[in-house]
Design a protein around this motif. Structure first.
Motif, PDB file in Angstrom:
ATOM      1  N   ASN A 250       0.814  -1.215   0.000  1.00  0.00           N
ATOM      2  CA  ASN A 250       0.000   0.000   0.000  1.00  0.00           C
ATOM      3  C   ASN A 250       0.848   1.265   0.000  1.00  0.00           C
ATOM      4  O   ASN A 250       0.438   2.310  -0.494  1.00  0.00           O
ATOM      5  CB  ASN A 250      -1.008   0.005   1.145  1.00  0.00           C
ATOM      6  N   TYR A 251       2.075   1.188   0.537  1.00  0.00           N
ATOM      7  CA  TYR A 251       2.986   2.340   0.501  1.00  0.00           C
ATOM      8  C   TYR A 251       3.300   2.719  -0.942  1.00  0.00           C
ATOM      9  O   TYR A 251       3.322   3.912  -1.298  1.00  0.00           O
ATOM     10  CB  TYR A 251       4.269   1.986   1.251  1.00  0.00           C
ATOM     11  N   TYR A 252       3.526   1.736  -1.780  1.00  0.00           N
ATOM     12  CA  TYR A 252       3.859   2.012  -3.176  1.00  0.00           C
ATOM     13  C   TYR A 252       2.631   2.348  -4.009  1.00  0.00           C
ATOM     14  O   TYR A 252       2.725   3.066  -5.012  1.00  0.00           O
ATOM     15  CB  TYR A 252       4.657   0.844  -3.759  1.00  0.00           C
ATOM     16  N   LEU A 253       1.461   1.869  -3.581  1.00  0.00           N
ATOM     17  CA  LEU A 253       0.222   2.340  -4.188  1.00  0.00           C
ATOM     18  C   LEU A 253       0.068   3.830  -3.907  1.00  0.00           C
ATOM     19  O   LEU A 253      -0.296   4.610  -4.794  1.00  0.00           O
ATOM     20  CB  LEU A 253      -0.967   1.563  -3.626  1.00  0.00           C
ATOM     21  N   ASN A 254       0.352   4.242  -2.688  1.00  0.00           N
ATOM     22  CA  ASN A 254       0.280   5.654  -2.334  1.00  0.00           C
ATOM     23  C   ASN A 254       1.248   6.472  -3.177  1.00  0.00           C
ATOM     24  O   ASN A 254       0.918   7.565  -3.654  1.00  0.00           O
ATOM     25  CB  ASN A 254       0.594   5.821  -0.855  1.00  0.00           C
ATOM     26  N   SER A 255       2.453   5.930  -3.383  1.00  0.00           N
ATOM     27  CA  SER A 255       3.448   6.620  -4.199  1.00  0.00           C
ATOM     28  C   SER A 255       2.957   6.804  -5.632  1.00  0.00           C
ATOM     29  O   SER A 255       3.076   7.892  -6.211  1.00  0.00           O
ATOM     30  CB  SER A 255       4.764   5.824  -4.190  1.00  0.00           C
ATOM     31  N   LEU A 256       2.398   5.743  -6.207  1.00  0.00           N
ATOM     32  CA  LEU A 256       1.903   5.840  -7.580  1.00  0.00           C
ATOM     33  C   LEU A 256       0.711   6.786  -7.659  1.00  0.00           C
ATOM     34  O   LEU A 256       0.553   7.523  -8.637  1.00  0.00           O
ATOM     35  CB  LEU A 256       1.514   4.459  -8.105  1.00  0.00           C
ATOM     36  N   ASN A 257      -0.118   6.793  -6.639  1.00  0.00           N
ATOM     37  CA  ASN A 257      -1.293   7.660  -6.612  1.00  0.00           C
ATOM     38  C   ASN A 257      -0.901   9.134  -6.644  1.00  0.00           C
ATOM     39  O   ASN A 257      -1.676   9.979  -7.103  1.00  0.00           O
ATOM     40  CB  ASN A 257      -2.111   7.367  -5.355  1.00  0.00           C
ATOM     41  N   LYS A 258       0.314   9.454  -6.174  1.00  0.00           N
ATOM     42  CA  LYS A 258       0.791  10.838  -6.185  1.00  0.00           C
ATOM     43  C   LYS A 258       1.375  11.236  -7.531  1.00  0.00           C
ATOM     44  O   LYS A 258       1.667  12.418  -7.759  1.00  0.00           O
ATOM     45  CB  LYS A 258       1.849  11.022  -5.091  1.00  0.00           C
ATOM     46  N   ASN A 259       1.568  10.249  -8.407  1.00  0.00           N
ATOM     47  CA  ASN A 259       2.032  10.516  -9.771  1.00  0.00           C
ATOM     48  C   ASN A 259       0.869  11.091 -10.568  1.00  0.00           C
ATOM     49  O   ASN A 259      -0.217  10.509 -10.616  1.00  0.00           O
ATOM     50  CB  ASN A 259       2.530   9.205 -10.397  1.00  0.00           C
ATOM     51  N   SER A 261       0.087  11.091 -13.481  1.00  0.00           N
ATOM     52  CA  SER A 261      -0.462  10.212 -14.512  1.00  0.00           C
ATOM     53  C   SER A 261      -1.396   9.160 -13.936  1.00  0.00           C
ATOM     54  O   SER A 261      -2.165   8.534 -14.681  1.00  0.00           O
ATOM     55  CB  SER A 261       0.668   9.515 -15.269  1.00  0.00           C
ATOM     56  N   TYR A 262      -1.333   8.955 -12.600  1.00  0.00           N
ATOM     57  CA  TYR A 262      -2.134   7.893 -11.982  1.00  0.00           C
ATOM     58  C   TYR A 262      -2.913   8.381 -10.771  1.00  0.00           C
ATOM     59  O   TYR A 262      -3.349   7.588  -9.942  1.00  0.00           O
ATOM     60  CB  TYR A 262      -1.223   6.728 -11.580  1.00  0.00           C
ATOM     61  N   THR A 263      -3.120   9.694 -10.673  1.00  0.00           N
ATOM     62  CA  THR A 263      -3.901  10.242  -9.576  1.00  0.00           C
ATOM     63  C   THR A 263      -5.287   9.604  -9.546  1.00  0.00           C
ATOM     64  O   THR A 263      -5.967   9.546 -10.569  1.00  0.00           O
ATOM     65  CB  THR A 263      -4.036  11.767  -9.717  1.00  0.00           C
ATOM     66  N   GLY A 264      -5.671   9.116  -8.396  1.00  0.00           N
ATOM     67  CA  GLY A 264      -6.984   8.493  -8.253  1.00  0.00           C
ATOM     68  C   GLY A 264      -6.965   6.981  -8.304  1.00  0.00           C
ATOM     69  O   GLY A 264      -7.981   6.340  -8.026  1.00  0.00           O
ATOM     70  N   ILE A 265      -5.810   6.376  -8.615  1.00  0.00           N
ATOM     71  CA  ILE A 265      -5.754   4.922  -8.709  1.00  0.00           C
ATOM     72  C   ILE A 265      -6.044   4.276  -7.357  1.00  0.00           C
ATOM     73  O   ILE A 265      -6.653   3.199  -7.292  1.00  0.00           O
ATOM     74  CB  ILE A 265      -4.393   4.452  -9.269  1.00  0.00           C
ATOM     75  N   LYS A 296      -6.960  -6.266  -9.594  1.00  0.00           N
ATOM     76  CA  LYS A 296      -5.773  -6.992 -10.055  1.00  0.00           C
ATOM     77  C   LYS A 296      -4.965  -6.175 -11.061  1.00  0.00           C
ATOM     78  O   LYS A 296      -3.740  -6.058 -10.951  1.00  0.00           O
ATOM     79  CB  LYS A 296      -6.198  -8.319 -10.685  1.00  0.00           C
ATOM     80  N   VAL A 297      -5.646  -5.615 -12.033  1.00  0.00           N
ATOM     81  CA  VAL A 297      -4.953  -4.868 -13.091  1.00  0.00           C
ATOM     82  C   VAL A 297      -4.294  -3.616 -12.531  1.00  0.00           C
ATOM     83  O   VAL A 297      -3.145  -3.288 -12.865  1.00  0.00           O
ATOM     84  CB  VAL A 297      -5.931  -4.515 -14.235  1.00  0.00           C
ATOM     85  N   ASN A 298      -4.994  -2.913 -11.650  1.00  0.00           N
ATOM     86  CA  ASN A 298      -4.448  -1.665 -11.131  1.00  0.00           C
ATOM     87  C   ASN A 298      -3.354  -1.891 -10.096  1.00  0.00           C
ATOM     88  O   ASN A 298      -2.375  -1.135 -10.064  1.00  0.00           O
ATOM     89  CB  ASN A 298      -5.575  -0.800 -10.568  1.00  0.00           C
ATOM     90  N   LEU A 299      -3.462  -2.918  -9.264  1.00  0.00           N
ATOM     91  CA  LEU A 299      -2.366  -3.232  -8.355  1.00  0.00           C
ATOM     92  C   LEU A 299      -1.116  -3.649  -9.122  1.00  0.00           C
ATOM     93  O   LEU A 299       0.009  -3.343  -8.714  1.00  0.00           O
ATOM     94  CB  LEU A 299      -2.771  -4.348  -7.388  1.00  0.00           C
ATOM     95  N   SER A 300      -1.306  -4.321 -10.232  1.00  0.00           N
ATOM     96  CA  SER A 300      -0.168  -4.737 -11.057  1.00  0.00           C
ATOM     97  C   SER A 300       0.584  -3.539 -11.605  1.00  0.00           C
ATOM     98  O   SER A 300       1.805  -3.592 -11.817  1.00  0.00           O
ATOM     99  CB  SER A 300      -0.653  -5.630 -12.197  1.00  0.00           C
TER     100      SER A 300
END
Length: 394
Positions: A250-259, A261-265, A296-300
């Protein structure tokens, strides 16, 4: 008729779903085919039955806590191979009796479904190497082919403890565990149709047959356990912060969510967990499976993004003359590349197969490992991963 999934809470949306009507409902076959239920979906991951909470994932929280403590132990030169193996293989040797007496471990849930069981060998091999090679050279100077301590004298000033190929084993181990444990259990395990629909799970869920002495059905519980591998260390799962340490997915999901290009993921994934759980209560398995695919697709994407991102971060560090930084980032990339075999794309296949992952890991470790890697090689590999995941991490 209306099914209220969590009556005490405010509801956010109405999801129209066709239900499989159990034989206990008195109506004709034609009526059954026409019945549509409006299912009220809660604002957050909170579900009750007869006033009792039906959400439970204690085992997942336990294993995530084990992973956090094991990461620290992998950086403690006083630890022995026997002690680290006890933590990873047996689930003992932790600082709390709660973990030691849980009857759970990490290894039994590592690389259990996707990829290949050969991935398990990396983790036990790393324990042997960190205790037998890196710890004895803890304060020795590292160089090509020689394990020890390497420090960037200028620039970042980072110090890393590495093996002879420049690999920070604690980083590779923990980033590999993100895929082989957390992602694999969610993507290929608990949210799979094989797991959710196994045995009499569909019939039992249709008829509200509960697990003995529990307020939930087996199918509900399996979904919750998948949820727990992502949110199991959250203080409040109804309002997750995704800030629970860099050992966890979840830490890296948070990191990607701050990008940008992927805000809201992060919201997309969380809402899919809520909708999927609501669909299970509503006995609508096509809606459940659609939500599982979204997850599954978005966590990947998290794993795919980080694998390529850290390769490029290594390139940038080499260019800046910060070799210790480069070794650190490439070690993270190494673990995330291992994790790619446990992902799932839209077509249901992993972003990279076990053999493709193995080939990339062997390429990174060829010769003197990271000491020998060129920026051209690393950029090419990052580009290949982008192509395989459909992401753009440049």
């Amino acid at each position: 008729f209306v099914i209220n999934l969590n009556k005490p809470l405010p509801m956010k949306k109405i999801l129209l779903v066709l239900l499989s009507i159990s034989s206990s409902i008195s109506c004709s076959s034609d009526d059954k085919n026409d019945l549509i239920s409006q299912v009220l979906v809660p604002d957050n991951y909170s579900f009750q039955r007869a006033g009792s909470n039906t959400v439970s994932f204690l085992g997942q929280t336990t294993r995530l806590n084990m992973a956090v403590e094991l990461k620290g132990a992998l950086g403690d030169p006083s630890k022995t191979e026997t002690e680290l193996n006890a933590m990873y293989l047996s689930g003992t040797g932790f600082s709390s009796d709660e973990l030691n007496n849980s009857g759970k471990n990490l290894s039994g849930k590592t690389a259990s479904y996707g990829g290949s069981t050969t991935a398990k060998q990396y983790f036990t091999d790393w324990i042997s190497e960190v205790t037998g090679v890196v710890f004895p050279a803890w304060n020795s100077d590292a160089s090509e082919g020689i394990p020890g301590l390497y420090t960037d004298e200028g620039g970042s000033g980072r110090s890393v403890r590495i093996n002879g190929k420049g690999l920070e084993i604690d980083q590779a181990f923990t980033k590999g565990l993100i895929g082989a444990l957390a992602a694999d259990q969610i993507i290929n395990g608990y949210l799979s149709s094989a797991k959710l629909d196994g045995g009499t799970n569909i019939e039992d869920n249709n008829n509200d047959v509960l697990v003995e002495d529990k307020p939930y059905t087996t199918m509900e519980h399996f979904w919750d356990e998948g949820f727990g591998y992502l949110y199991g260390k959250e203080v409040d799962v109804t309002s997750p912060t995704l800030e629970t340490g860099d050992v966890l997915l979840n830490y890296y999901l948070n990191s990607l969510n701050k990008n940008e290009s992927y805000t809201g993921i992060a919201k997309v994934i969380y809402d899919a967990f809520v909708y999927g759980r609501a669909a299970i209560v509503a006995k609508n398995y096509s809606v459940r499976d659609a939500q599982a695919k979204i997850i599954k697709v978005n966590l990947s994407k998290v794993i795919g993004d980080k694998a390529a991102h850290y390769l490029r971060a290594g390139v940038s560090s080499f260019e800046a003359g910060n070799k210790a930084d480069a070794f650190h980032f490439l070690s993270e990339a190494y673990g995330f590349i291992l994790s790619l075999q446990f992902t799932q794309k839209e077509d249901g296949n992993p972003c990279l197969s076990n053999s493709e992952v193995t080939e990339k890991l062997e390429t990174l470790m060829a010769g003197n490992g990271f000491w020998d890697r060129t920026n051209v090689e690393l950029i090419a590999m990052a580009d290949e991963i982008d192509a395989a995941t459909g992401l753009v991490t440049k």
